[in-house]
Design a protein around this motif. Structure first.
Motif, PDB file in Angstrom:
ATOM      1  N   ASN A 219       0.845  -1.193   0.000  1.00 14.46           N
ATOM      2  CA  ASN A 219       0.000   0.000   0.000  1.00 14.46           C
ATOM      3  C   ASN A 219       0.877   1.238   0.000  1.00 14.46           C
ATOM      4  N   ASP A 220       0.427   2.274  -0.707  1.00 12.13           N
ATOM      5  CA  ASP A 220       1.066   3.573  -0.549  1.00 12.13           C
ATOM      6  C   ASP A 220       0.442   4.224   0.688  1.00 12.13           C
ATOM      7  N   SER A 221       0.985   5.360   1.125  1.00 12.59           N
ATOM      8  CA  SER A 221       0.490   6.003   2.351  1.00 12.59           C
ATOM      9  C   SER A 221       0.097   7.454   2.091  1.00 12.59           C
ATOM     10  N   LYS A 222      -1.003   7.875   2.697  1.00 18.14           N
ATOM     11  CA  LYS A 222      -1.443   9.266   2.584  1.00 18.14           C
ATOM     12  C   LYS A 222      -0.645  10.189   3.507  1.00 18.14           C
ATOM     13  N   ASN A 223       0.238   9.609   4.316  1.00 21.68           N
ATOM     14  CA  ASN A 223       0.942  10.430   5.297  1.00 21.68           C
ATOM     15  C   ASN A 223       2.453  10.269   5.228  1.00 21.68           C
ATOM     16  N   GLU A 224       3.129  11.224   5.861  1.00 21.56           N
ATOM     17  CA  GLU A 224       4.582  11.192   5.900  1.00 21.56           C
ATOM     18  C   GLU A 224       5.071  10.072   6.796  1.00 21.56           C
ATOM     19  N   LYS A 225       6.315   9.672   6.547  1.00 24.26           N
ATOM     20  CA  LYS A 225       6.972   8.654   7.373  1.00 24.26           C
ATOM     21  C   LYS A 225       6.884   9.048   8.850  1.00 24.26           C
ATOM     22  N   GLY A 226       6.480   8.079   9.679  1.00 26.27           N
ATOM     23  CA  GLY A 226       6.432   8.331  11.116  1.00 26.27           C
ATOM     24  C   GLY A 226       5.148   8.968  11.612  1.00 26.27           C
ATOM     25  N   ALA A 227       4.161   9.130  10.722  1.00 27.51           N
ATOM     26  CA  ALA A 227       2.927   9.830  11.114  1.00 27.51           C
ATOM     27  C   ALA A 227       2.022   8.989  12.017  1.00 27.51           C
ATOM     28  N   SER A 228       2.269   7.683  12.124  1.00 23.95           N
ATOM     29  CA  SER A 228       1.441   6.770  12.938  1.00 23.95           C
ATOM     30  C   SER A 228      -0.042   6.835  12.587  1.00 23.95           C
ATOM     31  N   LYS A 229      -0.360   6.991  11.308  1.00 21.79           N
ATOM     32  CA  LYS A 229      -1.750   7.236  10.941  1.00 21.79           C
ATOM     33  C   LYS A 229      -2.492   6.018  10.371  1.00 21.79           C
ATOM     34  N   ASP A 230      -1.863   5.259   9.479  1.00 27.27           N
ATOM     35  CA  ASP A 230      -2.543   4.138   8.818  1.00 27.27           C
ATOM     36  C   ASP A 230      -3.666   4.580   7.890  1.00 27.27           C
ATOM     37  N   ARG A 231      -3.336   5.404   6.913  1.00 24.41           N
ATOM     38  CA  ARG A 231      -4.312   5.700   5.850  1.00 24.41           C
ATOM     39  C   ARG A 231      -3.686   5.332   4.511  1.00 24.41           C
ATOM     40  N   HIS A 232      -4.258   4.286   3.897  1.00 23.93           N
ATOM     41  CA  HIS A 232      -3.677   3.744   2.664  1.00 23.93           C
ATOM     42  C   HIS A 232      -3.967   4.660   1.475  1.00 23.93           C
ATOM     43  N   GLU A 233      -3.034   4.675   0.515  1.00 24.39           N
ATOM     44  CA  GLU A 233      -3.205   5.456  -0.715  1.00 24.39           C
ATOM     45  C   GLU A 233      -2.951   4.529  -1.905  1.00 24.39           C
ATOM     46  N   ASN A 234      -3.480   4.896  -3.062  1.00 26.73           N
ATOM     47  CA  ASN A 234      -3.251   4.101  -4.270  1.00 26.73           C
ATOM     48  C   ASN A 234      -1.772   4.113  -4.650  1.00 26.73           C
ATOM     49  N   ILE A 235      -1.348   3.026  -5.303  1.00 26.63           N
ATOM     50  CA  ILE A 235       0.059   2.816  -5.637  1.00 26.63           C
ATOM     51  C   ILE A 235       0.619   3.980  -6.470  1.00 26.63           C
ATOM     52  N   GLY A 236       1.622   4.652  -5.926  1.00 25.08           N
ATOM     53  CA  GLY A 236       2.274   5.734  -6.647  1.00 25.08           C
ATOM     54  C   GLY A 236       1.687   7.112  -6.371  1.00 25.08           C
ATOM     55  N   PHE A 237       0.623   7.169  -5.572  1.00 22.11           N
ATOM     56  CA  PHE A 237      -0.031   8.458  -5.333  1.00 22.11           C
ATOM     57  C   PHE A 237       0.181   8.975  -3.907  1.00 22.11           C
ATOM     58  N   GLY A 238       1.074   8.316  -3.170  1.00 24.32           N
ATOM     59  CA  GLY A 238       1.260   8.736  -1.787  1.00 24.32           C
ATOM     60  C   GLY A 238       2.710   9.070  -1.478  1.00 24.32           C
ATOM     61  N   TYR A 239       3.027   9.043  -0.186  1.00 22.40           N
ATOM     62  CA  TYR A 239       4.359   9.426   0.283  1.00 22.40           C
ATOM     63  C   TYR A 239       5.408   8.335   0.077  1.00 22.40           C
TER      64      TYR A 239
END
Ligand code: FE
Ligand code: FE
Ligand code: ZN
Length: 296
Positions: A219-239
């Motif tokens: 999974n890609d991530s909607k948040n920066e490294k270390g954000a402790s959030k767990d919000r998935h993003e589409n492949i290639g569209f996140g951080y």
């Protein structure tokens, strides 16, 4: 050929057969299912899961049953401070493992648990205690419980490799345990998946052991490294980005390990056919989201 697919649904009258057909429609070579809604514990009787039909169908299309992964519902918590609730989690997980075995699948992904009372060492002890009971209840089965690496949202246990190792070290039958490595979760937990995946895996190998990894969640991530959030993003569209995820997917040390996308739907449409094509072709499509949005 990499073993890769997405989570698919298991519902209606055709249950597991529907899951295989959905995976086929994405041209997937692996799949993951929840045996019912992930947010509740209502489940159908085993003889209603359409297992034989699904296995026959897999054989007819050449889909390897070893690439089927089950995910336990995320509402059960082996670390719940209530003894009664922990007992419920143990009995439900026991039944889930029986269902997993009945489906001929060899692993079930589990979120280790949440330290509700914020006492993490106690939570880790309860999780291991629960796992020992569940494993004892299913002695005759070989299904592995794949502990998932967690983002560390709330009081989630399993944010660090050290915590996963502590749980494993307290479980007697270690051959019944494995690890599900989630790229979004580890990135959100602070590991440098983007800049140093090899270094992260070297660390994992030292702390837990790479031989424990039985499945990846890609999974890609909607948040920066270390954000402790767990919000998935589409492949290639996140951080994390397309290049870093492709490196994980095609890493030589993990080619044999099934990989599962849990990326979000776009306008109520599953993105998996297109995302998997983008992975197979090794070419990022910046228009992917618009294309899926406009699909009829
Ligand atoms: Fe999960
Ligand atoms: Fe995951
Ligand atoms: Zn997640």
């Amino acid at each position: 050929m990499v073993k890769i697919g997405s989570h698919v649904s298991m519902s209606g009258d055709d249950m597991f057969l529907v899951s295989v057909k959905e995976a086929q429609s994405y041209q997937a070579t692996a799949l993951m299912v929840y045996t019912g809604a992930p947010q509740n514990t209502r489940r159908k009787a085993m003889d209603q899961l359409k297992v034989d039909e699904a296995l026959d169908y897999m054989q007819s299309i050449g889909f390897d049953p070893n690439n089927v992964v089950v995910h336990a519902p995320y509402i059960m918590n082996l670390a719940n401070p209530s003894e009664e609730k922990r007992a419920f989690a143990v009995s439900f997980l026991t039944e889930e493992i029986k269902r997993t075995a009945h489906m001929n699948a060899n692993q079930i992904v589990l979120h280790p648990g949440s330290a509700v009372g914020k006492d993490r060492p106690q939570a880790i002890k309860w999780i291991a205690e629960g796992l020992n009971q569940v494993i004892d209840n299913t002695k005759d089965l070989s299904v592995k419980i794949a502990l998932e690496t967690m983002a560390g949202k709330g009081n989630e246990v399993g944010k660090t490799f050290e915590e996963l190792n502590e749980i494993i070290s307290l479980v007697d039958e270690k051959n019944r345990l494995s690890v599900c490595f989630d790229t979004c979760h580890t990135h959100d937990a602070g590991y440098d998946i983007v800049g140093d995946f090899d270094g992260v895996m070297k660390h994992f190998d030292q702390v837990v052991g790479n031989q424990y990894i039985s499945v990846f969640h890609i999974n890609d991530s909607k948040n920066e490294k270390g954000a402790s959030k767990d919000r998935h993003e589409n492949i290639g569209f996140g951080y994390i980005g397309y290049e870093a995820l492709l490196k994980v997917i095609y890493h030589k040390d993990f080619l044999d390990i099934p990989k599962i996308l849990e990326t979000p739907y776009i306008n109520d449409k599953a993105p998996y056919l297109e995302e998997l094509a983008m992975i197979r072709d090794k070419t990022f499509d910046p228009q992917l989201k618009e294309k899926i949005e406009q699909k009829v």
